[in-house]
Design a protein around this motif. Structure first.
Motif, PDB file in Angstrom:
ATOM      1  N   TYR A  36      52.877  39.996  51.198  1.00 34.47           N
ATOM      2  CA  TYR A  36      51.865  39.615  52.190  1.00 34.47           C
ATOM      3  C   TYR A  36      52.399  38.505  53.092  1.00 34.47           C
ATOM      4  N   GLU A 185      41.398  34.264  39.957  1.00 32.68           N
ATOM      5  CA  GLU A 185      42.444  35.274  40.151  1.00 32.68           C
ATOM      6  C   GLU A 185      43.551  34.697  41.025  1.00 32.68           C
ATOM      7  N   ASP A 209      43.025  37.473  44.796  1.00 34.13           N
ATOM      8  CA  ASP A 209      43.231  38.895  44.540  1.00 34.13           C
ATOM      9  C   ASP A 209      41.937  39.682  44.460  1.00 34.13           C
ATOM     10  N   ASP A 232      35.771  42.720  44.686  1.00 33.41           N
ATOM     11  CA  ASP A 232      36.899  43.270  43.924  1.00 33.41           C
ATOM     12  C   ASP A 232      37.914  43.959  44.819  1.00 33.41           C
ATOM     13  N   THR A 234      41.074  43.023  47.233  1.00 33.53           N
ATOM     14  CA  THR A 234      41.973  41.914  47.554  1.00 33.53           C
ATOM     15  C   THR A 234      41.865  41.494  49.016  1.00 33.53           C
ATOM     16  N   TRP A 274      46.325  49.121  53.412  1.00 35.58           N
ATOM     17  CA  TRP A 274      46.268  47.715  53.047  1.00 35.58           C
ATOM     18  C   TRP A 274      46.746  46.810  54.189  1.00 35.58           C
TER      19      TRP A 274
ATOM     20  N   SER B 161      43.708  44.764  37.797  1.00 37.82           N
ATOM     21  CA  SER B 161      42.952  44.805  39.045  1.00 37.82           C
ATOM     22  C   SER B 161      43.806  45.466  40.120  1.00 37.82           C
ATOM     23  N   GLU B 162      43.165  45.796  41.225  1.00 39.23           N
ATOM     24  CA  GLU B 162      43.879  46.417  42.337  1.00 39.23           C
ATOM     25  C   GLU B 162      44.961  45.463  42.851  1.00 39.23           C
ATOM     26  N   GLY B 163      44.670  44.161  42.892  1.00 34.73           N
ATOM     27  CA  GLY B 163      45.650  43.162  43.330  1.00 34.73           C
ATOM     28  C   GLY B 163      46.866  43.118  42.419  1.00 34.73           C
ATOM     29  N   GLN B 164      46.639  43.283  41.108  1.00 31.48           N
ATOM     30  CA  GLN B 164      47.751  43.286  40.158  1.00 31.48           C
ATOM     31  C   GLN B 164      48.569  44.559  40.291  1.00 31.48           C
ATOM     32  N   GLN B 166      48.975  46.096  43.095  1.00 29.65           N
ATOM     33  CA  GLN B 166      49.756  45.932  44.322  1.00 29.65           C
ATOM     34  C   GLN B 166      50.980  45.066  44.037  1.00 29.65           C
TER      35      GLN B 166
END
Lengths: 354, 385
Positions: A36, A185, A209, A232, A234, A274, B161-164, B166
Motif C-alpha cells: 500500500y 488490527e 486492516d 471489516d 480494509t 483493491w 481477515s481479508e487484510g491478513q 492481502q
C-alpha cells in the motif's frame, strides 16, 4: 500555471480525457513491490529538485530528479539487518515526512523503524520493534507513516499500536513520546491534516486492516476525538483535508467522512479492485486514487461551509495497461503533476496537466 | 511478512506440478505393458501421482508447513519440490526440474496476480486440492490424507481477515517479483503478453462483495442520500458473481487454479526466457537458518525405499521444439527450452536423502575446503539430489 485554484465548484473546468498527458518516466533500479502507498514524493523548490522513493522487497529506491529533466541521481537503502538473505527484513513502507525545520525519510519494516535525512545519506534514528519470545502466527511489522503538527512523526504497528516520536528541530535526539493503543488490527495508513488550516480540531487520522479509523488531536498527550468503525473491509489508504477524512477501501470504494463526527458525506464506487493509494492536492482539492484494477483516477473535492456539505466530482482516468498500481502521488500542492508506480514495474510514470 | 504462506504455496505449486506430470504421463501412455522400455503405463502414472500426493499431504509434512514461519527462498522451494517428486519412481535431472519449476511458478503467479479478492486465494488452493483428490481417488488411504489436510487448512485459514489475506498475497507477489518467463500455453490463451507480463483486463465481473465502479452518492447530515451521479469508469464491468464454496466440497465458481493442461497439446508446457530474472539459484552463504528449516522439512517426509532393479523410464515433454522455433521466426531470442523429464539412474535410494538431511548441521562443521564457502558446498550437494 495551475488553472484549478480554490475550492469553489463554479470555477471548475472539466477537461476529462485530455486533462493530463503522460510525461517521460523515471527509471528506478528495482521494480516496485505490491505494498500500500508505495510511492512518496518530496518537492524541494529552492533546489529545483523532486525526490521519489519506492520500496522493492528489502530495499528502498530513492531518486532525485531535477526539474529541468536533465539530472537523475539514485540511491538505495536497505533494511538495517545486513547480510540476511532470507525474507526477514522486508520493508512495508518508505515515506517523506515534512516538518517545519527539517524533512526526514522514514522507513518502516518487519524489524523496526529507520529515519534518514531526506536524501537518504545519513540514518539519524533506529527503533526496533518488540519481537515476541515464541513465534506466533501474527506477522510483526511497522506500516503507516505520517508527520503531524510541528514536531511529531507517527508510525503504525501490526499490533494496532501507533508509535509517536518526538522530533527535535535538528540532530538525532529523537525519542518515543507516546504509544497510542486504540486499534486492535494492523495499522494500514496514517495521515495528518494537510490543508494548512489551524482551525481544524483534529489533525491526525489512523486506519487499520478492519477499516476502523481513529481521529486524533496531537499534543504532549494525543487526544482521541472520534472513532469511525469499519465494516471489516480494509482501509488501505487515508487522507485528512479540511476536517474531512478521505478513505480508500479494499472493495474499491472511496468514502468521505467528517472527521470529528463520523458523518458520511459521500461514497464513491471508484474502482473494480483493491485501492492501494489516495492522495490529495491541498491547494486545489484534487484527489488521486489508484488501484489494482490498473486505473488512476482524478477527482475534485469541494466543500460548502454554509451547508456543511462536501461534494466529489470525477475529472479524469488514466489506465496503466496490465499493471496493478501500488502508489500514486501528486508532485505539487496544486495537483499540476502526479506520479504512479505499479507492481513489477521498474519505472515511475509521470503525468502532467495539459 | 505473512507467516502463513507455506501450506498454500505447497498445495498450489505442488498442484501445478502434479497437473503437468499427469498430462505428460498420460501423453506417453501407449501401452499397458510395463516392461517395454520408455513407456509409462496407466498404473505407473497412478503410482507416481499417489506417491507424490501421499508424501505432500502426509501429516508430518503438512504439520511442518503449518508452523508459522517465513516463506522460503526459491532455491529451498525448488529443493523440497524436487525431493517430493523423487518420492515416486520418477527422476528429474536438474535442468528438467529448473524448467518445471519455472512453469509451476508462472502458473501460480498468474493465479495470485489475478485473484479477485485476497480471500479467493483459498478457492484457488481448493481448486488444486479438488483435482488432486480426483488423481488419487482409487487409493482411499491417500485420499483420506488429502481430506484431512483440507480440513486442517479450512480450520487454520477461516479465521484470517481479508487484510491478513492481502498481506499473504503481497508476500507471495514479492516472491514472484520480476519473473516474466513466457509460457506457450498462456501466450496461446492470451493471458500473457509476449513481454511475459500477464493480461489484466478492464472488463468482466467485479469481485464478490464489491460494487461496479461508476457511482457517486452524497448524503445529508442524517445519512439520507441527497444526490446520485455517474462517472465513466473506463472499463466494462459487471456485478452479480456468486461466491464460491469454502467447504470441503462445493462449486468453487472461480476458475483460477483449475487444471489447464487437460488438453493433449505437447507444446503447451514449453517455456521461454526473456531478460527476466531467473529464480535465484546462487549459493547463499548465510542461509543456515533456511538449511535448518529444510532439514526439518525433509526429515518429516516419509523415506521411501526404492528397490534396486526398477526399470528406468525416459519421457520427453516436447516433440515439436524444432517446429516451434521455425514457426516463431522473426521474434527476438525465442529460446524455447525443452523440458525433458529423464529418468536418471539414481545411485542413492530415497532413504539416503532423509539421512543426509539429518546430517546437514554436522556436515557444515566438518567441511574443510578453504577455498570454497561452506554454505556453497552444502547447497551444491542439495543440487545433486
Amino acid at each position: 500555471r495551475p488553472f484549478l485554484s480554490g475550492p469553489k465548484q463554479g470555477e471548475l473546468r472539466c477537461f476529462k480525457d485530455t486533462m493530463y498527458h503522460k510525461e517521460k518516466s523515471i527509471q528506478i533500479k528495482n521494480s516496485a513491490s505490491a505494498l500500500y502507498n508505495n510511492l512518496s514524493v518530496l518537492r524541494i523548490a529552492p533546489r529545483r529538485l523532486t525526490y521519489f522513493t519506492v520500496v522493492h522487497a528489502n530495499v528502498v529506491n530513492t531518486v532525485s530528479a531535477s526539474w529541468d529533466g536533465l539530472n537523475y541521481s539514485h540511491r538505495q537503502l536497505q533494511s538495517k539487518e545486513p547480510n540476511v538473505a532470507t525474507s526477514t527484513s522486508l520493508i512495508m513502507q518508505a515515506a517523506f515526512c515534512v516538518l517545519p525545520s527539517r524533512d526526514l525519510l522514514v522507513v518502516s519494516s518487519q524489524k523496526g523503524i529507520q529515519m534518514y535525512e531526506s536524501d537518504g545519506s545519513i540514518m539519524v534514528y533506529w527503533h526496533a520493534l518488540d519481537t515476541p519470545e515464541a513465534p506466533t502466527a501474527q506477522a510483526v511489522f511497522a506500516r503507516g507513516i505520517s508527520a503531524v503538527s510541528d514536531n511529531y512523526i507517527c508510525v503504525g504497528v501490526s499490533s494496532g499500536a501507533v508509535l509517536v516520536f518526538d522530533i527535535p528541530s535538528k540532530g538525532s535526539n529523537i525519542t518515543l513520546s507516546e504509544v497510542l493503543e486504540e486499534h486492535k488490527e494492523a495499522i494500514t495508513d496514517i495521515a495528518s491534516e494537510c490543508s494548512g488550516s489551524q482551525e481544524c480540531l483534529a489533525n491526525l487520522v489512523t486506519a487499520d486492516d478492519g477499516g476502523n479509523m481513529c481521529v486524533w488531536k496531537s499534543g504532549e498527550e494525543f487526544q482521541l476525538l472520534n472513532k469511525i468503525p469499519g465494516l471489516d473491509i480494509t482501509c488501505s489508504s487515508v487522507k485528512l483535508w479540511k476536517g474531512t477524512v478521505l478513505a480508500g477501501y479494499g472493495t474499491g470504494q472511496i468514502r468521505l467522512y467528517e472527521a470529528v463526527t463520523g458523518i458520511l458525506h459521500a461514497e464513491v464506487n471508484a474502482h473494480a479492485r483493491w485501492i492501494y493509494s489516495l492522495d490529495i492536492a491541498p491547494f486545489s482539492g484534487l484527489l488521486l486514487s489508484a488501484a489494482e484494477d490498473s486505473f488512476v483516477r482524478v477527482w475534485h473535492v469541494s466543500m460548502t461551509p454554509e451547508t456543511n456539505s462536501v461534494e466529489i466530482a470525477h475529472l479524469h482516468n488514466e489506465c496503466v495497461t496490465d499493471t496493478q498500481i501500488c502508489g500514486a502521488k501528486f508532485c505539487d500542492g496544486d495537483g499540476y503533476a502526479f506520479a504512479v508506480t505499479g507492481y513489477d514495474l521498474s519505472e515511475i510514470i509521470r503525468y502532467i496537466q495539459s | 511478512m505473512s507467516l502463513r504462506t507455506l501450506p498454500l504455496v505447497f498445495i498450489n505449486l505442488g498442484g501445478e506440478m502434479l497437473y503437468i506430470l499427469d498430462q505428460r504421463l498420460r501423453a506417453h501412455n501407449t501401452s499397458e505393458d510395463k516392461s517395454e522400455k520408455g513407456v509409462w503405463s496407466e498404473s505407473d502414472r497412478r503410482r507416481v501421482l499417489n506417491d507424490i500426493v501421499g508424501t505432500m499431504f502426509s501429516k508430518s509434512f503438512m504439520d511442518e508447513l503449518l508452523k508459522p514461519q517465513q516463506l522460503y527462498s526459491h532455491r529451498t522451494m525448488k529443493t523440497v519440490l524436487t525431493r517430493l517428486a523423487h518420492t515416486s519412481i520418477m527422476r528429474l535431472n536438474p535442468a528438467s526440474m529448473d524448467r518445471l519449476y519455472e512453469l509451476m511458478i508462472m502458473a501460480f503467479k498468474y493465479q495470485v496476480f489475478l485473484c479477485p479478492r485476497p480471500k479467493d486465494l483459498l478457492l484457488i488452493s481448493y481448486n488444486h486440492i479438488d483435482t488432486i483428490r480426483e488423481f488419487v481417488r482409487d487409493t482411499p488411504v491417500v485420499m483420506n490424507q488429502v481430506d484431512e489436510t483440507h480440513r486442517n487448512i479450512i480450520e487454520v485459514y477461516s479465521s484470517l481477515s481479508e487484510g491478513q489475506f492481502q498481506l499473504l498475497r503481497q508476500t507471495l507477489l514479492i516472491f514472484f517479483q520480476d519473473m516474466h518467463i513466457r509460457v506457450s500455453l498462456f501466450l496461446k490463451n492470451q493471458i500473457q503478453n509476449p513481454s511475459g507480463r500477464f493480461v489484466l483486463t478492464t472488463s468482466g465481473p467485479v469481485p464478490y462483495g464489491a460494487d461496479v465502479p461508476g457511482l457517486i452518492r452524497t448524503f445529508d447530515l442524517r445519512g439520507r442520500e441527497v444526490n446520485r451521479s455517474e462517472f465513466p469508469p473506463g472499463g466494462t464491468y459487471s456485478g452479480l458473481v456468486r461466491e464460491g464454496s469454502f467447504d470441503l466440497n462445493g462449486d468453487r465458481v472461480l476458475r483460477l487454479g483449475r487444471n489447464l493442461y487437460r488438453v493433449e497439446h505437447p507444446e503447451e508446457t514449453q517455456t521461454s526466457r526473456t531478460h527476466s530474472v531467473q529464480p535465484d539459484s546462487a549459493p547463499n552463504p548465510l542461509a543456515k537458518e533456511e538449511l535448518n528449516q529444510l532439514a526439518r522439512l525433509m526429515g518429516s517426509m516419509k523415506a521411501e525405499n526404492v528397490p534396486k532393479g526398477e526399470p528406468q523410464f525416459r519421457i520427453n515433454l516436447f516433440t515439436t521444439d524444432q517446429e516451434e522455433e521455425a514457426a516463431s521466426g522473426g521474434e527476438q531470442e525465442a529460446m524455447f527450452q525443452v523440458i525433458n523429464i529423464q529418468a536418471v539412474q539414481d545411485e542413492q535410494a530415497a532413504s539416503e536423502l532423509a539421512r543426509i538431511a539429518g546430517q546437514f548441521t554436522d556436515e557444515e562443521e566438518k567441511l574443510e575446503n578453504p577455498s570454497s564457502n561452506k554454505g556453497d558446498d552444502l547447497l551444491a550437494m542439495m543440487d545433486d539430489l
